[in-house]
Design a protein around this motif. Structure first.
Motif, mmCIF file in Angstrom:
data_model
loop_
_atom_site.group_PDB
_atom_site.id
_atom_site.type_symbol
_atom_site.label_atom_id
_atom_site.label_comp_id
_atom_site.label_asym_id
_atom_site.label_seq_id
_atom_site.Cartn_x
_atom_site.Cartn_y
_atom_site.Cartn_z
ATOM 1 N N ASP A 196 38.641 42.197 35.193
ATOM 2 C CA ASP A 196 38.823 43.635 34.952
ATOM 3 C C ASP A 196 40.301 43.993 34.793
ATOM 4 O O ASP A 196 40.623 45.014 34.196
ATOM 5 C CB ASP A 196 38.213 44.449 36.122
ATOM 6 C CG ASP A 196 38.819 44.061 37.475
ATOM 7 O OD1 ASP A 196 38.956 42.854 37.752
ATOM 8 O OD2 ASP A 196 39.159 44.975 38.254
ATOM 9 N N ALA A 211 34.971 41.734 40.633
ATOM 10 C CA ALA A 211 34.264 42.250 41.803
ATOM 11 C C ALA A 211 33.183 43.261 41.417
ATOM 12 O O ALA A 211 32.319 43.573 42.229
ATOM 13 C CB ALA A 211 35.267 42.872 42.763
ATOM 14 N N LYS A 229 38.876 38.489 38.481
ATOM 15 C CA LYS A 229 39.704 39.679 38.238
ATOM 16 C C LYS A 229 39.830 39.925 36.738
ATOM 17 O O LYS A 229 40.885 40.341 36.260
ATOM 18 C CB LYS A 229 41.099 39.534 38.879
ATOM 19 C CG LYS A 229 41.074 39.276 40.380
ATOM 20 C CD LYS A 229 42.410 39.545 41.032
ATOM 21 C CE LYS A 229 42.374 39.172 42.508
ATOM 22 N NZ LYS A 229 43.559 39.505 43.250
ATOM 23 N N GLY A 255 40.505 36.146 45.137
ATOM 24 C CA GLY A 255 39.289 36.973 45.259
ATOM 25 C C GLY A 255 38.085 36.198 45.760
ATOM 26 O O GLY A 255 36.947 36.647 45.632
ATOM 27 N N LYS A 256 38.330 35.072 46.398
ATOM 28 C CA LYS A 256 37.226 34.217 46.850
ATOM 29 C C LYS A 256 36.402 34.904 47.956
ATOM 30 O O LYS A 256 35.174 34.905 47.888
ATOM 31 C CB LYS A 256 37.777 32.862 47.328
ATOM 32 C CG LYS A 256 36.696 31.827 47.559
ATOM 33 C CD LYS A 256 37.247 30.417 47.499
ATOM 34 C CE LYS A 256 38.281 30.161 48.571
ATOM 35 N NZ LYS A 256 37.900 29.103 49.505
ATOM 36 N N SER A 257 37.087 35.485 48.957
ATOM 37 C CA SER A 257 36.332 36.129 50.052
ATOM 38 C C SER A 257 35.506 37.281 49.510
ATOM 39 O O SER A 257 34.347 37.459 49.909
ATOM 40 C CB SER A 257 37.260 36.692 51.126
ATOM 41 O OG SER A 257 38.298 35.825 51.385
ATOM 42 N N THR A 258 36.091 38.053 48.609
ATOM 43 C CA THR A 258 35.368 39.193 48.032
ATOM 44 C C THR A 258 34.096 38.701 47.350
ATOM 45 O O THR A 258 33.017 39.262 47.551
ATOM 46 C CB THR A 258 36.274 39.922 47.006
ATOM 47 O OG1 THR A 258 37.501 40.252 47.638
ATOM 48 C CG2 THR A 258 35.622 41.176 46.470
ATOM 49 N N ASN A 291 44.264 34.865 47.594
ATOM 50 C CA ASN A 291 44.353 36.137 46.867
ATOM 51 C C ASN A 291 43.615 36.156 45.525
ATOM 52 O O ASN A 291 43.632 37.141 44.808
ATOM 53 C CB ASN A 291 45.829 36.521 46.642
ATOM 54 C CG ASN A 291 45.983 38.014 46.457
ATOM 55 O OD1 ASN A 291 45.426 38.779 47.232
ATOM 56 N ND2 ASN A 291 46.700 38.422 45.427
HETATM 57 P P1 G4P Z 1 41.015 35.498 48.757
HETATM 58 O O1 G4P Z 1 39.847 35.414 49.673
HETATM 59 O O2 G4P Z 1 40.876 34.607 47.585
HETATM 60 O O3 G4P Z 1 42.338 35.333 49.432
HETATM 61 O O4 G4P Z 1 41.053 36.969 48.105
HETATM 62 P P2 G4P Z 1 40.335 38.307 48.545
HETATM 63 O O5 G4P Z 1 38.867 38.235 48.293
HETATM 64 O O6 G4P Z 1 40.783 38.681 49.914
HETATM 65 O O7 G4P Z 1 40.948 39.318 47.464
HETATM 66 C C1 G4P Z 1 42.337 39.548 47.362
HETATM 67 C C2 G4P Z 1 42.566 40.924 46.764
HETATM 68 O O8 G4P Z 1 42.041 40.948 45.435
HETATM 69 C C3 G4P Z 1 41.840 42.050 47.513
HETATM 70 O O9 G4P Z 1 42.636 43.209 47.374
HETATM 71 C C4 G4P Z 1 40.576 42.250 46.710
HETATM 72 O O10 G4P Z 1 40.044 43.535 46.845
HETATM 73 C C5 G4P Z 1 41.106 42.018 45.301
HETATM 74 N N1 G4P Z 1 40.065 41.560 44.371
HETATM 75 C C6 G4P Z 1 39.163 40.571 44.563
HETATM 76 N N2 G4P Z 1 38.389 40.387 43.468
HETATM 77 C C7 G4P Z 1 38.826 41.290 42.562
HETATM 78 C C8 G4P Z 1 38.434 41.600 41.212
HETATM 79 O O11 G4P Z 1 37.552 41.003 40.599
HETATM 80 N N3 G4P Z 1 39.144 42.605 40.609
HETATM 81 C C9 G4P Z 1 40.143 43.283 41.218
HETATM 82 N N4 G4P Z 1 40.762 44.243 40.532
HETATM 83 N N5 G4P Z 1 40.524 43.012 42.479
HETATM 84 C C10 G4P Z 1 39.883 42.035 43.136
HETATM 85 P P3 G4P Z 1 43.582 43.715 48.530
HETATM 86 O O12 G4P Z 1 44.425 44.793 47.968
HETATM 87 O O13 G4P Z 1 44.288 42.574 49.162
HETATM 88 O O14 G4P Z 1 42.617 44.255 49.573
HETATM 89 P P4 G4P Z 1 41.621 45.521 49.438
HETATM 90 O O15 G4P Z 1 42.227 46.460 48.457
HETATM 91 O O16 G4P Z 1 40.314 44.992 48.956
HETATM 92 O O17 G4P Z 1 41.573 46.027 50.822
#
Ligand code: G4P
Length: 301
Positions: A52, A79, A50, A117-120, A115
């Protein structure tokens, strides 16, 4: 030993590199000291995800801080990264140059608090084959093995252990980031702590977001009131709805609407950690003194 911890320690036995995903806005608060302890001696890649949303200067400070540690590499990530798999593979191969080839594939474990961002990240790299593992004793059924290259296997053991919060500022930062469920925190308190930090480090961004030009010298609670008023978060009778104002600030921070913000620097973290240790020592001494007193009273000595 709880289930998640057991699964991680079982898997660690044949792992060459451990990747710990951190939230770049709060790297130290989102780290898991238990993992550092369990993975002692293994090369580590700290992935500041994250980025960004984080302050680029602070991210640079953190990357240098981690890179100065033994057997440790650090990378910024988000992401929007075009080829996350390649970036990750290159860094891991550098950390374990003696592994590779089909007879000794590089095995990497990826961990991170919820949260982060691991799954992403995993989904974005998973055009390659994902296999469920889980026939190994002690390894959770839901463990995934992602073959990123023929001789590069990434293991994801879900249900990672939640870190014990020893540094109060770390707890507030985790809550502000959205890593802590709403029911487990007082949003007004978390928003006030967040505002305290923003008033110190990001006054201009805060002022610009809420169109407030008199923030200098204001206290956190005054800033919260000003934001509530400006955004029409009012209760009947003209009182400011502080709960609503707090929710607003937290949502804006999480969505990056206030700007690219990092809630801790390495030097600040060391200072908070030192204070937390001193406080813990005082509490332990008080407990001990109380115990002694009680023993004395009951004649046990
Ligand atoms: P996890 O598996 O570690 O629990 O985390 P996950 O990938 O579910 O990501 C948690 C939230 O963080 C998601 O938003 C995801 O979109 C966001 N996210 C992941 N990587 C990044 C990144 O590099 N930058 C930003 N800005 N956000 C990131 P969410 O609101 O929970 O869901 P959604 O909006 O994607 O539906």
């Amino acid at each position: 030993m709880n289930k998640a911890r057991k699964a991680v320690s079982e898997r660690l036995k044949d792992i060459d590199v451990v990747i710990e995903m951190l939230d770049a806005r709060l790297p130290a608060s989102s780290a898991n000291p238990m993992l550092a302890y369990m993975a002692k001696g293994k090369p580590r890649l700290m992935l500041l995800n994250k980025q960004d949303l984080a302050d680029p200067n602070a991210t640079q400070q953190w990357l240098e801080w981690y890179r100065a540690k033994k057997d440790t590499q650090a990378l910024g990530m988000d992401a929007g990264e075009r080829s996350p798999a390649q970036k990750l593979i290159n860094a891991c191969r550098e950390l374990a140059p003696l592994r590779g080839g089909l007879d000794k594939p590089l095995r990497v474990l990826i961990c991170g608090i919820p949260n982060v961002g691991k799954s992403t990240l995993i989904n974005s790299m998973s055009s390659r084959k994902i296999a469920k593992t889980g026939n190994t004793p002690g390894i959770t059924k839901n463990e995934q093995r992602i073959i990123l290259q023929d001789d590069f296997e990434l293991f994801d053991t879900p249900g990672m252990l939640w870190p014990k919060i020893e540094v109060p500022e770390g707890g507030y930062n985790l809550a502000a980031s959205g890593a802590v469920g709403r029911n487990a925190m007082d949003e007004e308190e978390v928003a006030l702590e967040l505002l305290k930090y923003l008033l110190q480090h990001y006054t201009a961004e805060l002022g610009a977001r809420y169109k407030l030009d008199k923030l200098d010298g204001q206290q956190d609670w005054q800033a919260l009131e000003m934001i509530g008023k400006k955004r029409g978060a009012m209760l009947p009778g003209g009182k400011i709805n502080l709960q609503k104002a707090a929710e607003l600030v937290l949502t804006d921070f999480r969505d990056g609407q206030i700007g690219r913000i990092t809630l801790e620097r390495p030097d600040e973290w060391l200072c908070w950690e030192k204070q937390a240790k001193e406080q813990a020592a005082i509490r332990a001494a008080e407990r001990e003194a109380k115990l002694q007193q009680e023993n004395k009273k009951s004649g046990r000595n």
